[in-house]
Design an enzyme around this catalytic site. Structure first.
Site, PDB file in Angstrom:
ATOM      1  N   ASP A 156       0.824  -1.193   0.000  1.00 30.55           N
ATOM      2  CA  ASP A 156       0.000   0.000   0.000  1.00 30.55           C
ATOM      3  C   ASP A 156       0.871   1.261   0.000  1.00 30.55           C
ATOM      4  O   ASP A 156       1.630   1.498   0.945  1.00 30.55           O
ATOM      5  CB  ASP A 156      -0.887  -0.033   1.245  1.00 30.55           C
ATOM      6  CG  ASP A 156      -1.950   1.037   1.200  1.00 30.55           C
ATOM      7  OD1 ASP A 156      -2.526   1.242   0.121  1.00 30.55           O
ATOM      8  OD2 ASP A 156      -2.185   1.685   2.235  1.00 30.55           O
ATOM      9  N   THR A 201      -3.059   5.415  -4.163  1.00 29.20           N
ATOM     10  CA  THR A 201      -2.019   6.242  -3.550  1.00 29.20           C
ATOM     11  C   THR A 201      -0.686   6.081  -4.278  1.00 29.20           C
ATOM     12  O   THR A 201       0.046   7.049  -4.449  1.00 29.20           O
ATOM     13  CB  THR A 201      -1.844   5.917  -2.049  1.00 29.20           C
ATOM     14  OG1 THR A 201      -1.495   4.538  -1.896  1.00 29.20           O
ATOM     15  CG2 THR A 201      -3.107   6.182  -1.276  1.00 29.20           C
ATOM     16  N   THR A 202      -0.388   4.868  -4.717  1.00 27.77           N
ATOM     17  CA  THR A 202       0.868   4.657  -5.430  1.00 27.77           C
ATOM     18  C   THR A 202       0.838   5.402  -6.765  1.00 27.77           C
ATOM     19  O   THR A 202       1.803   6.072  -7.141  1.00 27.77           O
ATOM     20  CB  THR A 202       1.086   3.149  -5.680  1.00 27.77           C
ATOM     21  OG1 THR A 202       0.914   2.459  -4.443  1.00 27.77           O
ATOM     22  CG2 THR A 202       2.470   2.878  -6.211  1.00 27.77           C
ATOM     23  N   ASP A 209      -9.124  -0.411   1.013  1.00 28.69           N
ATOM     24  CA  ASP A 209      -9.087   0.196  -0.319  1.00 28.69           C
ATOM     25  C   ASP A 209     -10.299  -0.250  -1.132  1.00 28.69           C
ATOM     26  O   ASP A 209     -10.971   0.560  -1.766  1.00 28.69           O
ATOM     27  CB  ASP A 209      -7.809  -0.228  -1.069  1.00 28.69           C
ATOM     28  CG  ASP A 209      -6.571   0.507  -0.542  1.00 28.69           C
ATOM     29  OD1 ASP A 209      -6.691   1.183   0.496  1.00 28.69           O
ATOM     30  OD2 ASP A 209      -5.508   0.394  -1.169  1.00 28.69           O
TER      31      ASP A 209
HETATM   32  N1  LIG Z   1      -5.622  -7.316 -13.866  1.00 30.39           N
HETATM   33  C1  LIG Z   1      -5.019  -6.153 -14.086  1.00 30.39           C
HETATM   34  N2  LIG Z   1      -4.350  -5.924 -15.228  1.00 30.39           N
HETATM   35  C2  LIG Z   1      -3.738  -4.755 -15.438  1.00 30.39           C
HETATM   36  N3  LIG Z   1      -3.728  -3.744 -14.572  1.00 30.39           N
HETATM   37  C3  LIG Z   1      -4.386  -3.892 -13.430  1.00 30.39           C
HETATM   38  C4  LIG Z   1      -5.072  -5.102 -13.107  1.00 30.39           C
HETATM   39  N4  LIG Z   1      -5.618  -4.974 -11.886  1.00 30.39           N
HETATM   40  C5  LIG Z   1      -5.293  -3.735 -11.468  1.00 30.39           C
HETATM   41  N5  LIG Z   1      -4.560  -3.071 -12.370  1.00 30.39           N
HETATM   42  C6  LIG Z   1      -4.019  -1.709 -12.316  1.00 30.39           C
HETATM   43  O1  LIG Z   1      -3.151  -1.571 -11.212  1.00 30.39           O
HETATM   44  C7  LIG Z   1      -3.129  -0.198 -10.806  1.00 30.39           C
HETATM   45  C8  LIG Z   1      -3.313  -0.095  -9.309  1.00 30.39           C
HETATM   46  O2  LIG Z   1      -2.223  -0.683  -8.656  1.00 30.39           O
HETATM   47  P1  LIG Z   1      -2.045  -0.594  -7.089  1.00 30.39           P
HETATM   48  O3  LIG Z   1      -3.303  -0.969  -6.422  1.00 30.39           O
HETATM   49  O4  LIG Z   1      -0.810  -1.357  -6.769  1.00 30.39           O
HETATM   50  O5  LIG Z   1      -1.708   0.918  -6.852  1.00 30.39           O
HETATM   51  P2  LIG Z   1      -2.625   2.116  -6.398  1.00 30.39           P
HETATM   52  O6  LIG Z   1      -4.055   1.713  -6.397  1.00 30.39           O
HETATM   53  O7  LIG Z   1      -2.239   3.289  -7.208  1.00 30.39           O
HETATM   54  O8  LIG Z   1      -2.093   2.404  -4.933  1.00 30.39           O
HETATM   55  P3  LIG Z   1      -2.480   1.712  -3.541  1.00 30.39           P
HETATM   56  O9  LIG Z   1      -3.394   0.567  -3.842  1.00 30.39           O
HETATM   57  O10 LIG Z   1      -1.166   1.304  -3.000  1.00 30.39           O
HETATM   58  O11 LIG Z   1      -3.134   2.792  -2.763  1.00 30.39           O
HETATM   59  C9  LIG Z   1      -4.253   0.478 -11.528  1.00 30.39           C
HETATM   60  O12 LIG Z   1      -3.723   1.255 -12.580  1.00 30.39           O
HETATM   61  C10 LIG Z   1      -5.085  -0.678 -12.078  1.00 30.39           C
HETATM   62  O13 LIG Z   1      -5.764  -0.358 -13.253  1.00 30.39           O
HETATM   63 MG   LIG Z   2      -4.771   0.039  -5.370  1.00 39.00          MG
END
Ligand SMILES: Nc1ncnc2c1ncn2[C@@H]1O[C@H](COP(=O)(O)OP(=O)(O)OP(=O)(O)O)[C@@H](O)[C@H]1O
Ligand SMILES: [Mg+2]
Length: 554
Positions: free
Chosen positions: A66, A99-100, A392
């Site tokens: 996260d 957030t990332t 989340d």
């Molecule tokens: N099956 C998938 N294929 C491709 N991309 C995906 C898939 N599932 C999720 N994503 C992408 O991953 C990204 C989110 O990644 P992640 O949850 O690690 O980071 P975040 O939501 O920005 O931050 P955090 O969850 O740490 O607050 C988004 O751009 C989402 O569209």
């Molecule tokens: Mg996320």
């Protein structure tokens, strides 16, 4: 006279310990600090992102994916870096997820801004261009987003699962998504305008270790993780009147320390009798309210426990304050402080049942306004990361239910936005145009990093994505599991539009905040860790300290 004299010469207003960095140096310093922070979370982005293990100075360990948690746990000692952490925190507060992404985009904006500054473009023009681009991006997001039926469970499941993919929640994501959608629907009400309002205050998360995530459950009502105070008390009560008390059922202590000197046995007896009478009185007050169950936040005297048991009242002491507050919603009770003035009106109504195995009480209200998500995991570290992932997902499902706008994930939205912003840039005159283009490039960091983290070629991926979007395929994104470019919306990779809008806005604002600074004046060494162990020295030294610290961690 003395005033006139000073005008001619530079006035020294800073102490010897203070430091000052100006112009280009200040910008360089800030940009590299901010970028270092963004770099540190990049590798966790997306389903194939890795986790980080953070060990604090006390040796306690957090394992997480996260973004906001990583940044908060990292012991960052740099004022600029802390501005970037604020981006993550704002994103967390406003959207819960993403957030990332927000931090990574902010870092990329600054990297591209640095290139523009190298080309002698004034930061003011960059700031203006970034601002214009971010405003335009918001409009485009709204245009691209699909309005969905907020009752569409299939879609809500996709949103929840997209958010949970790649986290500790991954393995049980189908089951957890069910629970999350159920939980959100239980705390959703329709307002007069027919809009859904989700009140997550009525949703409580409890964690349990020693079992698998698949044993997680959703309870209507709340729980009290305590034992009854007395063996002879009932352990269950259906259709019960429930008193929530936050004052002790004990002998009232006098304010001043009084010493009781006993000269004969009668006096001692009198003293004890008086205490007994006080306790009896308190129990009678409880009986008078009509309560069958008492959840007390404070202590209950042994003797009072005995009286309560005799009255057939189920009593629990030292219940958590937050649990009582939550229960007050569940059973519709007020939390009583002054027992003497308590009445039947203060009581709530519901069923109390006992789970002997887990040694806790379930409390269900009549028309349960409040649910508890009971998350199970094998160990503390597992369950903590599970909770962050579920948090989340809860937030994005709640947003989708209330807002109804969703987007294709997997980089699809970012590439589409970039392409539209490049078109928009043509209409922008002056040097701001270059900043708008740089903004578009920065957004494409998301698919690039998603590919990179999945071990795919990021340039090939981006080329394919751009081609698909040029052909009008608005939802073309990267499926990180197959490596193919496809319609990610159809594939069930769906994100709420609100979180994306927020991520773009806060990334732009943070980048602009950093870019606007051309002068850093610091009282003492340039670190935020007052009295820290870092020796003074040039700001470069302070920064090296940060980079080094993080380098050691990654
Ligand atoms: N099956 C998938 N294929 C491709 N991309 C995906 C898939 N599932 C999720 N994503 C992408 O991953 C990204 C989110 O990644 P992640 O949850 O690690 O980071 P975040 O939501 O920005 O931050 P955090 O969850 O740490 O607050 C988004 O751009 C989402 O569209
Ligand atoms: Mg996320």
């Amino acid at each position: 006279m003395s005033q006139r004299m000073q005008q001619g010469q530079p006035m020294i207003v800073m102490s010897e310990d203070s430091q000052r960095v100006k112009d280009k140096d200040a910008q360089d310093y800030n940009i590299s600090a901010a970028r270092a922070v963004a770099e540190s979370v990049r590798s966790t982005l997306g389903p194939k992102g890795m986790d980080k293990m953070l060990v604090d100075s006390m040796g306690s360990v957090t394992i997480t994916n996260d973004g906001v948690t990583i940044l908060q746990e990292m012991d960052i000692d740099n004022p600029t870096a802390e501005m970037i952490i604020e981006v993550a925190e704002t994103q967390e507060d406003e959207a819960g997820d993403g957030t990332t992404t927000a931090v990574a985009i902010a870092g990329e904006l600054l990297k591209n801004a640095e290139d523009l500054i190298e080309q002698d473009i004034h930061p003011t023009a960059i700031i203006k261009g970034f601002h214009m681009a971010s405003e335009q991006a918001r409009e485009e997001i709204d245009d691209i987003a699909q309005d969905v039926d907020t009752d569409d469970e299939e879609l809500l499941r996709s949103v929840a699962e997209t958010s949970m993919t790649g986290k500790g929640t991954e393995v049980n994501k189908e089951y957890l998504a069910e629970l999350i959608i159920d939980a959100v629907s239980q705390v959703t009400v329709e307002n007069e305008d027919g809009d859904n309002v989700v009140d997550l205050e009525f949703l409580n998360i409890e964690t349990q270790t020693g079992r698998s995530a698949g044993e997680s459950d959703l309870l209507e009502g709340g729980i009290i993780d305590k034992d009854p105070v007395h063996d002879n008390m009932p352990t269950e009560a259906t259709d019960a009147d429930i008193l929530l008390l936050n004052s002790p059922i004990e002998v009232e202590e006098t304010d001043i320390d009084t010493e009781v000197s006993v000269t004969d046995p009668d006096q001692l007896q009198q003293f004890l009798d008086r205490e007994e009478k006080q306790l009896k009185e308190k129990v009678e007050q409880i009986v008078d309210t009509g309560a069958d169950v008492v959840f007390c936040q404070k202590g209950i005297d042994d003797l009072a426990q005995h009286y309560l048991a005799k009255e057939g009242i189920l009593a629990v002491r030292r219940a958590k304050k937050s649990d009582l507050e939550f229960l007050s919603e569940v059973v519709g009770a007020s939390v009583v402080t002054d027992l003497a003035n308590a009445s039947a009106e203060d009581l709530g109504h519901g069923d109390v049942t006992r789970d002997d195995e887990d040694e806790l009480f379930y409390v269900e209200g009549e028309d349960a306004h409040g649910v508890t998500l009971l998350l199970a995991g094998s160990t503390d570290h597992v369950v903590d990361e599970l909770e962050r992932g579920v948090h989340d997902a809860l937030d994005v499902v709640a947003q989708t239910v209330s807002d109804g706008r969703v987007l294709a994930g997997g980089g699809a939205i970012e590439v589409e936005l970039a392409s539209r912003l490049r078109d928009y840039a043509d209409s922008v005159s002056g040097r701001e145009q270059l900043a708008v283009e740089a903004f578009a490039d920065s957004l494409e960091l998301v698919p690039r990093v998603l590919a990179e983290n999945a071990g795919l070629d990021s340039i090939d991926t981006l080329v394919d994505l751009r081609a698909a979007h040029d052909d009008g395929d608005v939802e073309a994104g990267l499926n990180v599991f197959t490596g193919d470019v496809e319609d990610t919306f159809e594939a069930g990779v769906v994100e709420p539009a609100h979180a994306k809008e927020q991520a773009v806005t806060s990334a732009a604002e943070a980048a602009n905040l950093v870019l606007k600074i051309d002068d850093i004046i610091s009282a003492g060494d340039l670190s935020t860790d007052k009295g820290g162990d870092e020796e003074g020295g040039a700001p470069g030294g302070g920064m090296g300290g940060m980079g080094g610290g993080m380098g050691g961690m990654m």
